[in-house]
Write an enzyme that holds these catalytic residues in place. Structure first.
Site, PDB file in Angstrom:
ATOM      1  N   CYS A   1      35.903 -24.481  43.517  1.00 15.51           N
ATOM      2  CA  CYS A   1      35.880 -25.342  42.331  1.00 15.51           C
ATOM      3  C   CYS A   1      35.703 -24.508  41.065  1.00 15.51           C
ATOM      4  O   CYS A   1      35.508 -23.302  41.097  1.00 15.51           O
ATOM      5  CB  CYS A   1      34.763 -26.362  42.449  1.00 15.51           C
ATOM      6  SG  CYS A   1      33.120 -25.624  42.426  1.00 15.51           S
TER       7      CYS A   1
ATOM      8  N   ALA B   1      32.607 -22.457  40.768  1.00 12.19           N
ATOM      9  CA  ALA B   1      32.686 -21.226  41.569  1.00 12.19           C
ATOM     10  C   ALA B   1      33.436 -20.142  40.811  1.00 12.19           C
ATOM     11  O   ALA B   1      33.067 -18.970  40.849  1.00 12.19           O
ATOM     12  CB  ALA B   1      33.369 -21.501  42.906  1.00 12.19           C
TER      13      ALA B   1
ATOM     14  N   ARG C   1      29.254 -12.800  47.114  1.00  9.84           N
ATOM     15  CA  ARG C   1      30.572 -12.163  47.002  1.00  9.84           C
ATOM     16  C   ARG C   1      30.538 -10.649  47.197  1.00  9.84           C
ATOM     17  O   ARG C   1      31.545  -9.985  47.090  1.00  9.84           O
ATOM     18  CB  ARG C   1      31.219 -12.523  45.666  1.00  9.84           C
ATOM     19  CG  ARG C   1      31.948 -13.854  45.722  1.00  9.84           C
ATOM     20  CD  ARG C   1      32.467 -14.279  44.370  1.00  9.84           C
ATOM     21  NE  ARG C   1      33.324 -13.310  43.718  1.00  9.84           N
ATOM     22  CZ  ARG C   1      34.613 -13.129  43.973  1.00  9.84           C
ATOM     23  NH1 ARG C   1      35.200 -13.862  44.864  1.00  9.84           N
ATOM     24  NH2 ARG C   1      35.320 -12.235  43.323  1.00  9.84           N
TER      25      ARG C   1
ATOM     26  N   HIS D   1      37.677 -19.779  35.841  1.00 11.18           N
ATOM     27  CA  HIS D   1      37.927 -18.466  35.251  1.00 11.18           C
ATOM     28  C   HIS D   1      38.242 -18.632  33.766  1.00 11.18           C
ATOM     29  O   HIS D   1      37.710 -17.927  32.913  1.00 11.18           O
ATOM     30  CB  HIS D   1      39.131 -17.772  35.905  1.00 11.18           C
ATOM     31  CG  HIS D   1      39.007 -17.602  37.391  1.00 11.18           C
ATOM     32  ND1 HIS D   1      40.093 -17.659  38.227  1.00 11.18           N
ATOM     33  CD2 HIS D   1      37.925 -17.368  38.178  1.00 11.18           C
ATOM     34  CE1 HIS D   1      39.686 -17.470  39.478  1.00 11.18           C
ATOM     35  NE2 HIS D   1      38.389 -17.291  39.475  1.00 11.18           N
TER      36      HIS D   1
END
Lengths: 551, 464
Positions: free
Chosen positions: A71, A74, A105, A204
């Site tokens: 999403c 994230a 990550r 992003h």
């Protein structure tokens, strides 16, 4: 016992008709779903002018069809801003979102000393409760920001909104603004609620906007260095960034900032003092490069440090941009030095890996970049696709004017940027740019993944778990690359699976030493005897293997 | 010992509610868990669960976007259900809500009812079982979500049409290895049991038997149907709220006698479980377990010299911490801090129950001869755990992987139990329960202490 040889006896690729495969992948879907997926499953064919066929990308995942995608939160908190160590990333919402993005990550960071702040091992959350949802969470957010300041004295605090925050109407931006004035440190918010956009890609973009608006350009200090660049879209997973930094340093190139592996607040604030922006992951970061060009006059180029050949090519490109014989000479010397070991290991692994098949379904640039590494090992990418990319990442930026902007993308703010009255300084004159272009140098360009792939390969956007399984059965690749979610399902089928999000427990894979790591690791995975203890379904049922070969 | 209170949560010691619901649904045969909300929830939770079990874990999503957040998620939910039915051939779809759909107020049971009606009208009557559960992350932890899903399953699937000579066993959130062991025990008592949920296969399956779209194993739906007519229900959990107890539902609705007990960790709590099995089955405890118990007691005695007076910080899910604390007290380890991220309101009482009269008292602060009871706190995060732990000078930590930074900071061993375990191998095969599970925990703890002792010495002593 089934031997490895059985498995490597994959069908002759030439005997598989990609059209039949596509038909097969679509056959089990309801009509409406099949129609949508048909646009996202493309048989590659590159035209003379390097034009690739149109692919459906960046459209909503279909409910109930299990996707790899995440999403907006994230993408914003987890991906772009997660790797920054010295500001407090505060998740405003219930506990889950913060918890699941808590250092999962494998981004690495290296504070200069143990005393320097590093908040990456922390997970800060307002942990909203029933009463906050009913009465609003702003009060709690305000108090949490104050608390983070009191305890940690960070350089900055950023606030990330989760789904309920937008729905209950908390104004994180005004709370941030108020606390910024009160505390005298930078406090800013992101409206990255999970339901925004079609995937993490939206996050992003939101992260790019926020960091540009609130941080970039705040510090005019000039760093020492003759060739100053920013490295954008490099997240230092498994230490990739460290290896790239090592190589750049060796060449005498100064990295002013990295977005955002091993990054600090000050790097972002200072990023506008660099003379060139180099983009690794085009999808997650191109917005910031575009905005820096408009506001500060810094040109951007696409680079790729994944794959030794690509790393060398990228170094040469940077050297060419600075157009300095000294730099060009150093770069050549460094490449020659580094390639000795690379070529030695390449030759060694090729003996065992040559001709084997790979599939890559990951990210917004990795599915492209890692093909170079496989090619260097003599392995062939038979199918690839992105998880959250847009058409330009597949077909190249040439298609940008033709991309239809849908409602989901329209909801993500596009910042209007004007040149900074004081600090806009074109790094290259129009003539210099023309001159470089005449020599074949391309600015602001990304040719995309598809033109680099062979004709007849299958390009699949947002591959579903069902399609993944069919592809494995049909092509029986020697290796499949995706993320942790796919890992064990793939390996149950007896096929090695390499995580290219978090690299399993490995890395770095970027740069020259990274390439060597990667060759060795893939060689080990593909040729490991452990697979001989498993029987893949097509070994127990040979008819399954023959079904998809085109007669 | 007082803890500081904070507004924010730093390094939480709990996960979110829908994650627990997905785990519970995963333990039902042919089930596909589905989250009604943004697709990120499903992705994050899948990733987290997969990393722990090292097994595939599918969670479908209704993938809501901004438009649906405004106009409601009904159409997406229905489309998602349809796709799961056709693509996966699910026999049960467990729909859990998320923050998003709870906040916008989607009436999921109503939407599912409509869906069934629409399917019926279009001639599709052979639908999978559709179970819905409300799991907003802003209310409770993953454990409340887990129990709520188990309760929702029995509420929506079980009946008492046939009375059956079976035991309902509701174990809560244990490891696949634990579930296999529980099954072995009830089988050895020759008593048919329904373990709900049972992800011993679905989250720890053998290689390559797993090629079906939905892995084999899990509690059969037919068995769940029969739970209303069972002879008795055993439900593990000392902190379980009444409204979240599937056992209470089965008792109140169908009159199935309920025996609630703590998770059987340690001697006394395991005895309770075995005694109850003996009474229910009318069979004496099989020799195998008598011997397991005998060996466990023997090793308690053997381990005593290494363990007595050691100080432990225990954290994690409430019922797990209660069980572990009970066990630690038996072997002479002093639980100096029992912490959980949950807030059931029953935690302290449960800890008092299992430590009363047995827990070795903790010495007070250095220099004082006063003894103090273990500090027991609900609603804790790792910031608070660390602050207290730094004052309590513990010798070991017991809990999941998230305590590792603290163990590193204190330079003491971390005994990894429960969930999530992301920094060690074999989490799905950790055995916590019964005499055998206690035995393996005991060995692990003693050896970790010996290893720490060995590491602390500049001499390479190999005889400890």
């Amino acid at each position: 016992m089934a031997a490895i040889d059985d498995r490597s006896a994959a069908p002759e690729i030439e005997s598989i008709d990609p059209n039949a495969v596509k038909k097969e992948l679509l056959s089990k879907y309801p009509t409406k779903v099949a129609r949508k997926r048909a646009k996202q499953i493309i048989i590659n064919k590159v035209g003379d002018d390097c034009a690739a066929p149109e692919i459906g990308a960046n459209s909503r995942a279909i409910p109930g069809i299990i996707t790899q995608r995440g999403c907006s939160y994230a993408g914003c908190k987890g991906v772009v801003l997660g790797p920054t160590r010295d500001f407090v990333n505060l998740t405003h919402g219930p506990i889950g979102c913060g918890f699941y993005s808590w250092l999962t990550r494998r981004n690495q960071t290296r504070p200069p000393t143990l005393e320097d702040p590093n908040f990456m091992p922390y997970c800060f959350s307002t942990d909203l409760q029933d009463e906050d949802i009913v009465f609003g969470g702003e009060k709690k957010l305000r108090a949490a920001i104050q608390e983070a300041y009191d305890i940690f004295r960070p350089k900055a605090i950023s606030v990330f909104s989760t789904c309920p925050v937008g729905l209950i109407g908390d104004d994180v931006h005004s709370v941030a603004k108020e606390m910024k004035e009160k505390l005298g440190i930078n406090v800013f918010g992101f409206s990255c609620e999970g339901y925004k956009g079609v995937s993490q890609s939206a996050g992003h973009h939101i992260a790019n906007n926020g960091i540009f608006k609130h941080v970039v350009g705040l510090d005019d200090t000039q760093k020492e260095g003759k060739y100053k660049i920013n490295l954008l879209g490099e997240y230092n997973i498994g230490g990739d960034g460290f290896e790239i930094d090592r190589v750049l340093e060796k060449c005498g190139i100064t990295t002013v900032s990295t977005f955002s592996g091993n990054s600090t607040y000050d790097q972002f604030a200072n990023a506008h003092t660099a003379d060139l922006n180099t983009i690794m992951c085009h999808r997650s970061i191109n917005y910031v490069a575009e905005m820096m060009e408009k506001k500060f006059g810094i040109p951007w180029i696409k680079v790729n440090f994944t794959g030794a050949g690509s790393a060398a090519k990228s170094l040469r490109k940077i050297a060419k941009y600075f157009d300095d014989p000294e730099l060009i000479a150093t770069v050549e010397k460094v490449i020659a030095e580094e390639m000795v070991e690379v070529e030695k290991v390449q030759a060694e692994v090729r003996q065992r890996c040559e001709g084997k098949l790979a599939m890559l379904f990951v990210g917004g640039s990795r599915a492209h970049h890692y093909q170079d590494l496989f090619a260097e090992m003599g392995m062939k990418t038979i199918s690839a696709g992105y998880e959250f990319a847009h058409r330009d990442d597949y077909e190249g930026r040439r298609v940008l004017p033709d991309i239809k902007v849908d409602a989901d993308s329209r909801n993500i703010e596009e910042l209007h940027i004007d040149p900074d009255p004081d600090r806009y300084r074109p790094r290259k004159s129009a003539e210099q740019i023309e001159e470089l272009a005449a020599k074949g140098f391309s600015f602001k360009d990304y040719e995309g993944m598809m033109p680099d792939m062979s004709d007849g390969t299958l390009v699949i956007d947002d591959i579903s778990q069902y399609e993944t399984e069919r592809m494995l059965e049909i092509y029986k690749p020697a290796i499949f690359c995706a993320g942790i979610k796919e890992k064990y399902a793939v390996q149950k089928k007896g096929i090695p699976m390499k995580q290219l999000h978090s690299y399993d427990s490995g890395g770095p894979y970027a740069g020259f030493k990274g390439a060597v790591n990667f060759y060795r690791e893939i060689d080990r995975m593909v040729n490991c005897k452990v697979w001989s203890f498993l029987k893949a379904p097509w070994q127990t049922n040979p008819e399954l293997a023959a079904t998809y070969a085109c007669e | 010992m007082e803890r500081s209170n904070y507004v924010s949560t730093t390094n939480a010691c709990k996960l979110c509610k829908p994650l627990g619901a997905c785990l519970a649904f995963k333990g039902i045969e042919g089930a596909v868990p589905m989250l009604h909300g943004s697709q990120g929830c499903a992705t994050y939770m899948r990733r987290y669960i997969i990393s722990h079990f090292r097994e595939p874990m599918d969670i479908a999503s209704s993938s809501l976007g901004e438009k649906h957040a405004v106009y409601g998620g009904g159409p997406n939910l229905k489309q998602g259900l349809r796709n799961i039915m056709t693509k996966y051939g699910a026999r049960l779809i467990g729909v859990a809500t998320t923050c998003l759909t709870e906040t916008i107020g989607d009436d999921v049971p109503m939407i599912v009812k409509e869906f069934k009606k629409e399917m019926g009208e279009s001639g599709l009557h052979d639908l999978p079982a559709l179970v819905t559960v409300s799991t907003p992350s802003y209310s409770g932890t993953h454990m409340e979500g887990f129990h709520a899903a188990v309760r929702a399953v029995v509420e929506q699937v079980s009946s008492n049409e046939d009375s059956a000579h079976i035991l309902n066993l509701l174990p809560g959130f244990l490891s696949p290895e634990d579930l296999r062991y529980l099954k072995e025990i009830t089988d050895d008592f020759w008593y048919p049991s329904v373990i709900l949920p049972d992800f011993s296969m679905t989250l720890d399956g053998p290689a390559l038997t797993d090629c079906e779209k939905i892995p084999g194993g899990g509690t059969p739906i037919e068995d769940i149907r029969r739970m209303g007519g069972a002879t008795a229900t055993f439900e593990f959990g000392s902190t379980l709220a009444d409204f979240n107890s599937a056992g209470k539902f089965l008792r109140d609705r169908f009159g199935v006698p309920l025996h609630q007990m703590g998770i059987p960790i340690g001697l006394r709590e395991t005895d309770v479980f075995f005694d109850a099995l003996e009474r229910l089955s009318g069979t004496a405890c099989p020799e195998k377990y008598v011997l397991e118990k005998g060996r466990l007691i023997d090793s308690y005695v053997d381990a005593h010299k290494y363990l007595f007076g050691k100080r432990a910080v225990v954290y994690g899910e409430e019922d797990l911490v209660v069980g572990l604390t009970s066990f630690l007290s038996e072997v002479g380890i002093t639980p100096v801090l029992c912490a959980t991220g949950g807030k059931s309101g029953h935690f302290k009482t449960a800890i008092e129950r299992v430590t009363e009269g047995i827990a070795p008292p903790a010495a007070g602060p250095e220099g004082s001869s006063a003894v103090q009871p273990p500090a027991v706190y609900e609603g804790m995060d790792f910031q608070q755990i660390e602050e207290l732990a730094l004052q309590l000078s513990p010798d070991l930590l017991i809990g999941h992987s998230k305590g590792y930074p603290l163990s590193k900071k204190l330079g003491i061993p971390l005994i990894r139990v429960g969930f999530p375990i992301h920094d060690r191998f074999g989490a799905q095969r950790i055995l916590h329960v019964g005499y055998r599970g206690t035995q393996s925990l005991l060995d692990l703890i003693v050896n970790s202490i010996l290893e720490a002792h060995q590491d602390d010495s500049p001499v390479g002593y190999a005889y400890m």
